[in-house]
Design a protein around this motif. Sequence first.
Motif, PDB file in Angstrom:
ATOM      1  N   GLU A   8     -48.288  64.422  43.087  1.00  0.00           N
ATOM      2  CA  GLU A   8     -49.301  63.380  42.898  1.00  0.00           C
ATOM      3  C   GLU A   8     -49.299  62.854  41.469  1.00  0.00           C
ATOM      4  OE1 GLU A   8     -52.648  64.887  46.153  1.00  0.00           O
ATOM      5  OE2 GLU A   8     -52.696  65.670  44.107  1.00  0.00           O
ATOM      6  N   ALA A   9     -49.109  63.751  40.508  1.00  0.00           N
ATOM      7  CA  ALA A   9     -49.082  63.342  39.105  1.00  0.00           C
ATOM      8  C   ALA A   9     -47.869  62.458  38.812  1.00  0.00           C
ATOM      9  CB  ALA A   9     -49.082  64.573  38.204  1.00  0.00           C
ATOM     10  N   VAL A  10     -46.722  62.806  39.379  1.00  0.00           N
ATOM     11  CA  VAL A  10     -45.519  61.984  39.202  1.00  0.00           C
ATOM     12  C   VAL A  10     -45.729  60.618  39.847  1.00  0.00           C
ATOM     13  CG1 VAL A  10     -43.080  61.754  39.852  1.00  0.00           C
ATOM     14  CG2 VAL A  10     -43.924  63.916  38.920  1.00  0.00           C
ATOM     15  N   ALA A  43     -40.539  67.526  34.226  1.00  0.00           N
ATOM     16  CA  ALA A  43     -40.883  66.574  35.282  1.00  0.00           C
ATOM     17  C   ALA A  43     -39.608  65.818  35.660  1.00  0.00           C
ATOM     18  CB  ALA A  43     -41.941  65.594  34.790  1.00  0.00           C
ATOM     19  N   VAL A  44     -39.383  65.652  36.952  1.00  0.00           N
ATOM     20  CA  VAL A  44     -38.184  64.982  37.433  1.00  0.00           C
ATOM     21  C   VAL A  44     -38.577  63.628  38.040  1.00  0.00           C
ATOM     22  CG1 VAL A  44     -36.202  65.148  38.980  1.00  0.00           C
ATOM     23  CG2 VAL A  44     -37.110  67.212  37.902  1.00  0.00           C
ATOM     24  N   PHE A  45     -37.919  62.583  37.562  1.00  0.00           N
ATOM     25  CA  PHE A  45     -38.196  61.229  38.021  1.00  0.00           C
ATOM     26  C   PHE A  45     -36.958  60.612  38.641  1.00  0.00           C
ATOM     27  CE2 PHE A  45     -41.369  62.012  34.807  1.00  0.00           C
ATOM     28  CZ  PHE A  45     -42.507  61.451  35.337  1.00  0.00           C
ATOM     29  N   GLU A  46     -37.182  59.657  39.549  1.00  0.00           N
ATOM     30  CA  GLU A  46     -36.098  58.904  40.166  1.00  0.00           C
ATOM     31  C   GLU A  46     -35.914  57.608  39.385  1.00  0.00           C
ATOM     32  OE1 GLU A  46     -36.367  58.406  44.452  1.00  0.00           O
ATOM     33  OE2 GLU A  46     -37.790  60.077  44.488  1.00  0.00           O
ATOM     34  N   PRO A  47     -34.737  57.389  38.803  1.00  0.00           N
ATOM     35  CA  PRO A  47     -34.522  56.174  38.010  1.00  0.00           C
ATOM     36  C   PRO A  47     -34.782  54.881  38.789  1.00  0.00           C
ATOM     37  CG  PRO A  47     -32.737  57.721  37.631  1.00  0.00           C
ATOM     38  CD  PRO A  47     -33.580  58.272  38.756  1.00  0.00           C
ATOM     39  N   ALA A  48     -34.524  54.879  40.083  1.00  0.00           N
ATOM     40  CA  ALA A  48     -34.721  53.667  40.892  1.00  0.00           C
ATOM     41  C   ALA A  48     -36.182  53.226  40.931  1.00  0.00           C
ATOM     42  CB  ALA A  48     -34.201  53.895  42.308  1.00  0.00           C
ATOM     43  N   SER A  53     -34.530  51.220  34.552  1.00  0.00           N
ATOM     44  CA  SER A  53     -33.795  52.397  35.004  1.00  0.00           C
ATOM     45  C   SER A  53     -32.470  52.567  34.275  1.00  0.00           C
ATOM     46  CB  SER A  53     -33.562  52.324  36.512  1.00  0.00           C
ATOM     47  OG  SER A  53     -32.769  51.190  36.817  1.00  0.00           O
ATOM     48  N   ASN A  54     -32.189  51.686  33.308  1.00  0.00           N
ATOM     49  CA  ASN A  54     -30.945  51.833  32.556  1.00  0.00           C
ATOM     50  C   ASN A  54     -31.058  53.006  31.581  1.00  0.00           C
ATOM     51  OD1 ASN A  54     -32.575  50.815  30.535  1.00  0.00           O
ATOM     52  ND2 ASN A  54     -31.495  48.880  30.338  1.00  0.00           N
ATOM     53  N   VAL A  70     -44.111  66.775  27.250  1.00  0.00           N
ATOM     54  CA  VAL A  70     -43.589  66.869  28.614  1.00  0.00           C
ATOM     55  C   VAL A  70     -42.083  66.611  28.589  1.00  0.00           C
ATOM     56  CG1 VAL A  70     -43.659  65.874  30.936  1.00  0.00           C
ATOM     57  CG2 VAL A  70     -45.768  66.086  29.608  1.00  0.00           C
ATOM     58  N   ALA A  71     -41.316  67.566  29.085  1.00  0.00           N
ATOM     59  CA  ALA A  71     -39.867  67.388  29.225  1.00  0.00           C
ATOM     60  C   ALA A  71     -39.585  66.598  30.492  1.00  0.00           C
ATOM     61  CB  ALA A  71     -39.170  68.742  29.280  1.00  0.00           C
ATOM     62  N   VAL A  72     -38.689  65.622  30.393  1.00  0.00           N
ATOM     63  CA  VAL A  72     -38.390  64.732  31.510  1.00  0.00           C
ATOM     64  C   VAL A  72     -36.907  64.793  31.822  1.00  0.00           C
ATOM     65  CG1 VAL A  72     -38.290  62.302  32.208  1.00  0.00           C
ATOM     66  CG2 VAL A  72     -40.271  63.138  30.991  1.00  0.00           C
ATOM     67  N   SER A  73     -36.589  64.820  33.119  1.00  0.00           N
ATOM     68  CA  SER A  73     -35.202  64.672  33.563  1.00  0.00           C
ATOM     69  C   SER A  73     -35.195  63.667  34.712  1.00  0.00           C
ATOM     70  CB  SER A  73     -34.607  66.016  33.995  1.00  0.00           C
ATOM     71  OG  SER A  73     -35.258  66.497  35.152  1.00  0.00           O
ATOM     72  N   PHE A  74     -34.004  63.263  35.106  1.00  0.00           N
ATOM     73  CA  PHE A  74     -33.863  62.240  36.136  1.00  0.00           C
ATOM     74  C   PHE A  74     -32.918  62.721  37.222  1.00  0.00           C
ATOM     75  CE2 PHE A  74     -34.915  60.189  32.149  1.00  0.00           C
ATOM     76  CZ  PHE A  74     -36.003  59.416  32.515  1.00  0.00           C
ATOM     77  N   THR A  75     -33.199  62.297  38.447  1.00  0.00           N
ATOM     78  CA  THR A  75     -32.304  62.626  39.559  1.00  0.00           C
ATOM     79  C   THR A  75     -31.025  61.810  39.413  1.00  0.00           C
ATOM     80  OG1 THR A  75     -33.289  60.955  40.973  1.00  0.00           O
ATOM     81  CG2 THR A  75     -34.183  63.177  41.139  1.00  0.00           C
ATOM     82  N   ALA A  76     -30.008  62.273  40.068  1.00  0.00           N
ATOM     83  CA  ALA A  76     -28.695  61.578  39.975  1.00  0.00           C
ATOM     84  C   ALA A  76     -28.682  60.279  40.726  1.00  0.00           C
ATOM     85  CB  ALA A  76     -27.598  62.481  40.514  1.00  0.00           C
TER      86      ALA A  76
END
Length: 76
Positions: A8-10, A43-48, A53-54, A70-76
């Motif tokens: 929900e937070a994402v 936290a993992v986010f979807e670039p799309a 998203s670049n 907050v550490a952030v990463s992105f899905t492939a």
Amino acid sequence: MSDLTLTEAVDAIYASIKNNNEDIDLHIAALKAAMAREGAKEAVFEPAKLAQSNRQGRKIMQSYFKKKGVAVSFTA
């Protein structure tokens, strides 16, 4: 503010980004609290789903969130 789940937070972050970063700091604080409750390290986010998203947009987001703790990463 009620206790949100990590998902929900994402989702609130995505909505804030779509609304020109409205209340982004409040949503980041809620995300940070949800991560602490659920034991998440990042936290993992979807670039799309991001406005920019670049690579540059993702790096700016990572930098801003890191300043808020907050550490952030992105899905492939």
